[in-house]
Design an enzyme around this catalytic site. Structure first.
Site, short mmCIF file in Angstrom:
data_model
loop_
_atom_site.label_atom_id
_atom_site.label_comp_id
_atom_site.label_asym_id
_atom_site.label_seq_id
_atom_site.Cartn_x
_atom_site.Cartn_y
_atom_site.Cartn_z
N SER A 130 0.98 -0.96 0.31
CA SER A 130 0.50 0.42 -0.30
C SER A 130 0.73 1.23 0.71
O SER A 130 2.64 0.64 0.27
CB SER A 130 -0.87 0.38 1.02
N SER B 199 -2.67 -3.54 -3.49
CA SER B 199 -2.25 -2.57 -3.18
C SER B 199 -3.06 -1.32 -2.87
O SER B 199 -4.47 -0.58 -3.52
CB SER B 199 -1.37 -1.47 -3.85
N ASP C 82 -4.09 2.20 -1.90
CA ASP C 82 -2.92 3.32 -2.18
C ASP C 82 -4.35 4.89 -2.25
O ASP C 82 -5.89 4.74 -3.07
CB ASP C 82 -2.93 3.58 -4.18
#
Length: 349
Positions: free
Chosen positions: A239, A277, A279
């Site tokens: 992340s 991930s 983000d």
């Protein structure tokens, strides 16, 4: 536990000290998010030299402790595979009401409760508060299931937050993170612009923990090439958390446009934007509330400032980090400066 700010670790350097200059815009005096007036940063680092490599990083707008109840803000989720407590209220109201705390995935909820304690201590009135806490997963190097973060760790980062150049690399919420195959951590950078005759500052702070292939000034630099014999092992739960602060007069919609550019900047350093991930970017402004938002057709210089400052902050998060061996004997290696391509030091034209 260490909650003090410190200099770059001995033997490590920021991107500019290595001759790697991102873009052509000038930085602020510190080249950090703290170049935006009133922005403070604090860290609490937990590192037992063995199985625990984790911590807390707090971005504290002093304006929220000196009379203002909220700052215009926006959140952009490039990929929502993560925990960002408080994000829906920012989306709904366009207002940031608390410092931004970053920590490890399984410690988010304890950190949010601790941040609530902090907010209630600073506001004796009110029956509702919106603590904002984000995370990345440092379980590759740290025994994340132990959930070592306590209220005192969070309060130490908040109450110890200060101006000046924040520590970077393996500190605070970046103590156990990895990115692009290398040891990473916390990074920061800033840019200054003159927009319609007025000086403005944009600053970014990142907690880097995402996958992909390190790319410096457009040149891919895989782990296998920079460190022969080391295989790129991409941890699960990658992340990236990005905090963008500015003193430009913007409304929440315009800040959302800045937050999107912050996520776009991850692509410049080789992010894979993978399924797992999370983000996120949070953008807010400290501009006096009586100032009208600047017209959209003046935003291009701010977009450039965000892209460049986030890119450099991500590189700083890697270049200032040190090789770390953690839980189960896993090792994440620091970027070896001597093997960086010489052509990576050229400026983007």
């Amino acid at each position: 536990m260490n909650n003090r700010l410190s200099a770059t670790p001995r033997g490590r350097a920021r991107a500019r000290a290595l001759g790697i200059v991102v873009g052509t815009l000038p930085t602020g005096p510190l080249n950090a998010i703290t170049d935006v007036e009133g922005i403070l940063v604090g860290h609490t680092t937990i590192d037992d030299g063995a199985d625990l490599h984790t911590g807390v990083t707090a971005v504290v707008p002093r304006h929220l402790t000196t009379g203002r109840r909220g700052l215009p803000a926006a959140v952009y989720a490039g990929n929502g595979y993560g925990k960002l407590v408080g994000s829906t209220q920012i989306d709904e109201l366009g207002v940031l009401e608390s410092p931004v705390v970053l920590t490890a995935t399984l410690s988010v909820f304890r950190a949010a409760d601790a941040l609530l304690t902090y907010l209630m201590d600073h506001r004796q009135d009110g029956l509702s508060f919106n603590p904002v806490v984000g995370e990345t997963n440092d379980g590759f190097l740290s025994d994340i299931r132990r959930r070592p973060i306590t209220e005192r760790h969070v309060l130490a980062a908040l109450e110890g937050a200060s101006g000046g150049l924040p520590a970077e690399g393996c500190v605070g919420a970046g103590t156990g993170t990895t990115a692009l195959g290398f040891k990473a951590g916390i990074g920061t950078s800033s840019r200054r612009q003159v927009v319609d005759g007025a000086p403005v500052t944009v600053g970014a702070l990142v907690q880097a923990n995402f996958g992909g292939v390190l790319t410096v000034r457009g040149i891919p630099m895989p782990v296998e090439e920079l460190i022969p014999g080391v295989r790129h092992e991409e941890p699960a739960g990658n992340s990236c958390m990005i905090v963008v602060a500015t003193d430009a007069p913007l409304d929440a919609r315009q800040l959302g446009r800045l937050a999107r550019r912050a996520i776009f900047a991850m692509g410049r350093v080789g992010a894979s934007y993978s399924n797992g991930s999370g983000d996120y970017a949070i953008a807010f402004t400290t501009a006096p509330p009586q100032l009208p938002p600047m017209p959209d057709d003046l935003l291009n210089p701010l977009f450039a400032a965000v892209m460049d400052s986030v890119e450099e902050a991500l590189l700083n998060s890697l270049f200032t980090a040190t090789t770390t061996t953690g839980v189960h004997g896993r090792t994440s290696h620091a970027v070896p400066y001597g093997r960086l391509s010489g052509s990576s030091t050229s400026s983007r034209q």
